[in-house]
Design a protein around this motif. Structure first.
Motif, PDB file in Angstrom:
ATOM      1  N   ALA A   1      -0.696  -8.847  15.312  1.00  5.23           N
ATOM      2  CA  ALA A   1      -1.717  -8.406  14.362  1.00  5.23           C
ATOM      3  C   ALA A   1      -1.615  -9.166  13.055  1.00  5.23           C
ATOM      4  N   ILE A   2      -2.665  -9.924  12.746  1.00  2.00           N
ATOM      5  CA  ILE A   2      -2.758 -10.674  11.492  1.00  2.00           C
ATOM      6  C   ILE A   2      -3.895 -10.067  10.687  1.00  2.00           C
ATOM      7  N   TYR A   3      -3.591  -9.605   9.488  1.00  2.22           N
ATOM      8  CA  TYR A   3      -4.557  -8.879   8.668  1.00  2.22           C
ATOM      9  C   TYR A   3      -5.098  -9.761   7.548  1.00  2.22           C
ATOM     10  N   PRO A   4      -6.271  -9.415   7.002  1.00  2.00           N
ATOM     11  CA  PRO A   4      -6.791 -10.138   5.840  1.00  2.00           C
ATOM     12  C   PRO A   4      -5.718 -10.206   4.745  1.00  2.00           C
ATOM     13  N   PHE A   5      -5.679 -11.319   4.052  1.00  5.91           N
ATOM     14  CA  PHE A   5      -4.590 -11.596   3.119  1.00  5.91           C
ATOM     15  C   PHE A   5      -4.444 -10.512   2.054  1.00  5.91           C
ATOM     16  N   GLU A   6      -5.550 -10.000   1.506  1.00  8.68           N
ATOM     17  CA  GLU A   6      -5.474  -9.036   0.418  1.00  8.68           C
ATOM     18  C   GLU A   6      -4.982  -7.670   0.872  1.00  8.68           C
ATOM     19  N   LEU A   7      -4.964  -7.425   2.207  1.00  4.06           N
ATOM     20  CA  LEU A   7      -4.481  -6.144   2.708  1.00  4.06           C
ATOM     21  C   LEU A   7      -2.985  -6.156   3.013  1.00  4.06           C
ATOM     22  N   ARG A   8      -2.403  -7.311   3.103  1.00  4.02           N
ATOM     23  CA  ARG A   8      -0.992  -7.395   3.480  1.00  4.02           C
ATOM     24  C   ARG A   8      -0.062  -6.712   2.475  1.00  4.02           C
TER      25      ARG A   8
ATOM     26  N   GLY B   1       5.018  -3.336   1.218  1.00  3.51           N
ATOM     27  CA  GLY B   1       4.293  -4.446   0.599  1.00  3.51           C
ATOM     28  C   GLY B   1       4.014  -4.293  -0.884  1.00  3.51           C
ATOM     29  N   ASN B   2       4.306  -3.153  -1.486  1.00  2.89           N
ATOM     30  CA  ASN B   2       4.201  -2.917  -2.940  1.00  2.89           C
ATOM     31  C   ASN B   2       2.776  -2.762  -3.457  1.00  2.89           C
ATOM     32  N   GLY B   3       1.754  -2.848  -2.606  1.00  2.00           N
ATOM     33  CA  GLY B   3       0.392  -2.608  -3.055  1.00  2.00           C
ATOM     34  C   GLY B   3      -0.017  -3.478  -4.224  1.00  2.00           C
ATOM     35  N   LEU B   4      -0.620  -2.859  -5.254  1.00  2.00           N
ATOM     36  CA  LEU B   4      -1.103  -3.615  -6.411  1.00  2.00           C
ATOM     37  C   LEU B   4       0.031  -4.204  -7.243  1.00  2.00           C
ATOM     38  N   ALA B   5       1.256  -3.782  -6.946  1.00  2.00           N
ATOM     39  CA  ALA B   5       2.403  -4.370  -7.650  1.00  2.00           C
ATOM     40  C   ALA B   5       2.848  -5.682  -7.019  1.00  2.00           C
TER      41      ALA B   5
ATOM     42  N   GLN C   1      -8.720   1.355   2.415  1.00  3.35           N
ATOM     43  CA  GLN C   1      -8.449   2.354   3.449  1.00  3.35           C
ATOM     44  C   GLN C   1      -7.835   1.612   4.627  1.00  3.35           C
ATOM     45  N   PHE C   2      -6.535   1.431   4.575  1.00  2.04           N
ATOM     46  CA  PHE C   2      -5.899   0.515   5.521  1.00  2.04           C
ATOM     47  C   PHE C   2      -4.563   1.070   6.005  1.00  2.04           C
ATOM     48  N   VAL C   3      -4.432   1.142   7.323  1.00  7.63           N
ATOM     49  CA  VAL C   3      -3.175   1.488   7.979  1.00  7.63           C
ATOM     50  C   VAL C   3      -2.983   0.487   9.121  1.00  7.63           C
ATOM     51  N   PRO C   4      -1.863  -0.218   9.175  1.00 11.92           N
ATOM     52  CA  PRO C   4      -1.655  -1.191  10.255  1.00 11.92           C
ATOM     53  C   PRO C   4      -1.730  -0.539  11.628  1.00 11.92           C
TER      54      PRO C   4
END
Length: 441
Positions: free
Chosen positions: A189-196, A202-206, A224-227
């Motif tokens: 599973a490879i996700y859009p870069f901004e969701l990683r 992954g520390n979110g906005l930090a 709204q993202f859950v791997p």
């Protein structure tokens, strides 16, 4: 991200070659003729291009530009009078402006859904190896077959296996067949870069990406993202066939196919934008609100029919119709007509036309139309409602006596085909295929 459009066209191209290579008639005097007299080699290649403005990677808006070059070699080896082993190996290399935007923030160009990124996801190579074995009975009225395959690409690995049985009746004027195949796929599973940054740990906005880039629009970005937990996908295919010679100049056939899929049927890197969530941007690129969510099961059924009319020594009319339906709400109709025109003993041209129409999947939502409260959603226009037309022209050279030879290879056939495909959306594509059939002495 192997394009399904390429696979469909190549399937018909490969089928025509295999049908030419395999023979299973028997001498009436009792002499047991070999199913395949000598080793045969098919060398096939194609070049495919597409473009459009509804890329699923960028939520239904953005460039769909893609180019693909494919090479395939098929070697059919007679093991004895009754048995044939076939090895099919293929490599496909593509460059995709669409998939490059899985990571549009590579720093080399300003991020934009209509501009290709130069990141690693822009290019990839798909490889496949398939081995099949067939055994024909002494009276040439029964055929058993088995196959195994392996294929891989940047985000998935697939194993396949299956078998089939064919029975001929009525002095071989009637043919019944059944075949089954199983494919076991594993995604990476490879996700859009901004969701990683929003994956566990992954520390979110930090995360450094958001610290180094300014969010505009809705600065309180909270996707709204859950791997996905399950990265497996299994497909089970069962097909039935019936063929009948209706007249000395007319042949018809029917096919019925069932496909059951289970597992990860969503594409992890395809973005979705919600209508009820304020937009967030970095540069000119809208940040994903989520990735597509589709059910983990899908059942497909297809019913098809062919009718071939040998109008004269120079003209053959080949027609095909297929009805398709699945549990995601898609219903489609396909009609195809081809008119081979024999110009001489060696040269034939193949004008063709294909019409396709489908309804939209229950879960399809155009760009910024999905709601965050919905369970399933996708902005993949392959699942939208559309009508498509395809025009084709082919030419073939045939020499069953293999007068043209290179070392131990005798040339039996050359096929060159071109197809132009257009939807009533912005999507269009074209493909050129060429193939050579050799007999090895």
């Amino acid at each position: 991200m192997k394009s399904i459009k390429i696979n469909i066209t190549l399937l018909f191209f490969l089928t025509s070659f295999l049908g030419f290579a395999q023979q299973r008639n028997n001498d009436e005097t009792g002499y047991k003729k070999r199913v395949l007299e000598t080793v045969e080699v098919d060398i096939l290649s194609s070049y495919y291009t597409q473009d459009g403005d509804n890329a699923a990677v960028t939520g239904g808006r953005g460039t769909e530009e893609l180019t693909d070059a494919t090479g395939t070699i098929i070697i059919s080896i007679p093991l004895n009078e009754d048995d044939v082993l076939t090895i099919d190996a293929g490599v496909s290399a593509y460059t995709s402006a669409s998939s490059s935007n899985v990571d549009p923030f590579d720093g080399r160009r300003q991020a934009d859904p209509f501009v290709a990124s130069s990141g690693a996801s822009r290019n990839d190579v798909w490889t496949n190896l398939t081995a099949s074995y067939s055994h024909t009975s002494d009276d040439r009225n029964q055929i058993w077959s088995a196959m195994a395959s392996v294929s891989s690409e940047w985000d998935y690995f697939s194993l396949g296996f299956g078998g089939g049985y064919t029975r001929l009746f009525n002095e071989r004027n009637t043919e019944l067949s059944v075949n089954g195949r199983v494919y076991l796929d594993s995604w990476t599973a490879i996700y859009p870069f901004e969701l990683r940054p929003f994956t566990p740990g992954g520390n979110g906005l930090a995360n450094g990406f958001f610290l180094d880039n300014t969010i505009t629009g809705n600065t309180a970005y909270n996707p709204q993202f859950v791997p996905f937990e399950n990265e497996k996908r299994n497909s089970y295919n069962l097909g039935f066939g019936f063929s009948q010679i209706l007249h000395k100049k007319v042949q018809g056939s029917l096919s019925l196919d069932f496909v059951q899929q289970r597992g990860l049927l969503s594409t992890p890197f395809q973005r979705v934008y919600f209508a009820d969530v304020a937009d967030s941007y970095v540069a000119n690129f809208q940040l994903a609100d989520a990735v597509e969510q589709l059910p983990d099961t899908r059942f497909k059924i297809a019913l098809g029919g062919r009718l071939n009319w040998f109008m004269s020594d120079r003209f053959v009319l080949r027609s095909f119709y297929r009805y398709y339906s699945d549990t995601w709400g898609i219903v489609s109709h396909t009609a195809n007509v081809e008119l081979p025109i024999k110009l001489s003993d060696h040269f034939t041209v193949y004008p063709s036309y294909r019409y396709y129409r489908q309804t939209a999947a229950d879960y399809f939502r155009p760009f910024e139309s999905a709601l965050s409260t919905e369970e399933f959603y996708t902005s993949d226009y392959d699942l939208s409602k559309y009508v498509a037309n395809q025009f084709g022209l082919g030419a073939s050279y045939t020499d069953i006596f293999t007068k043209a030879r290179l070392w131990k290879f005798g040339l039996k056939r050359i096929d060159l085909k071109f197809y132009k495909y257009d939807r009533d959306t912005t999507f269009s594509s074209s493909i050129v295929t060429i193939g050579f059939n050799f007999e090895v002495y």
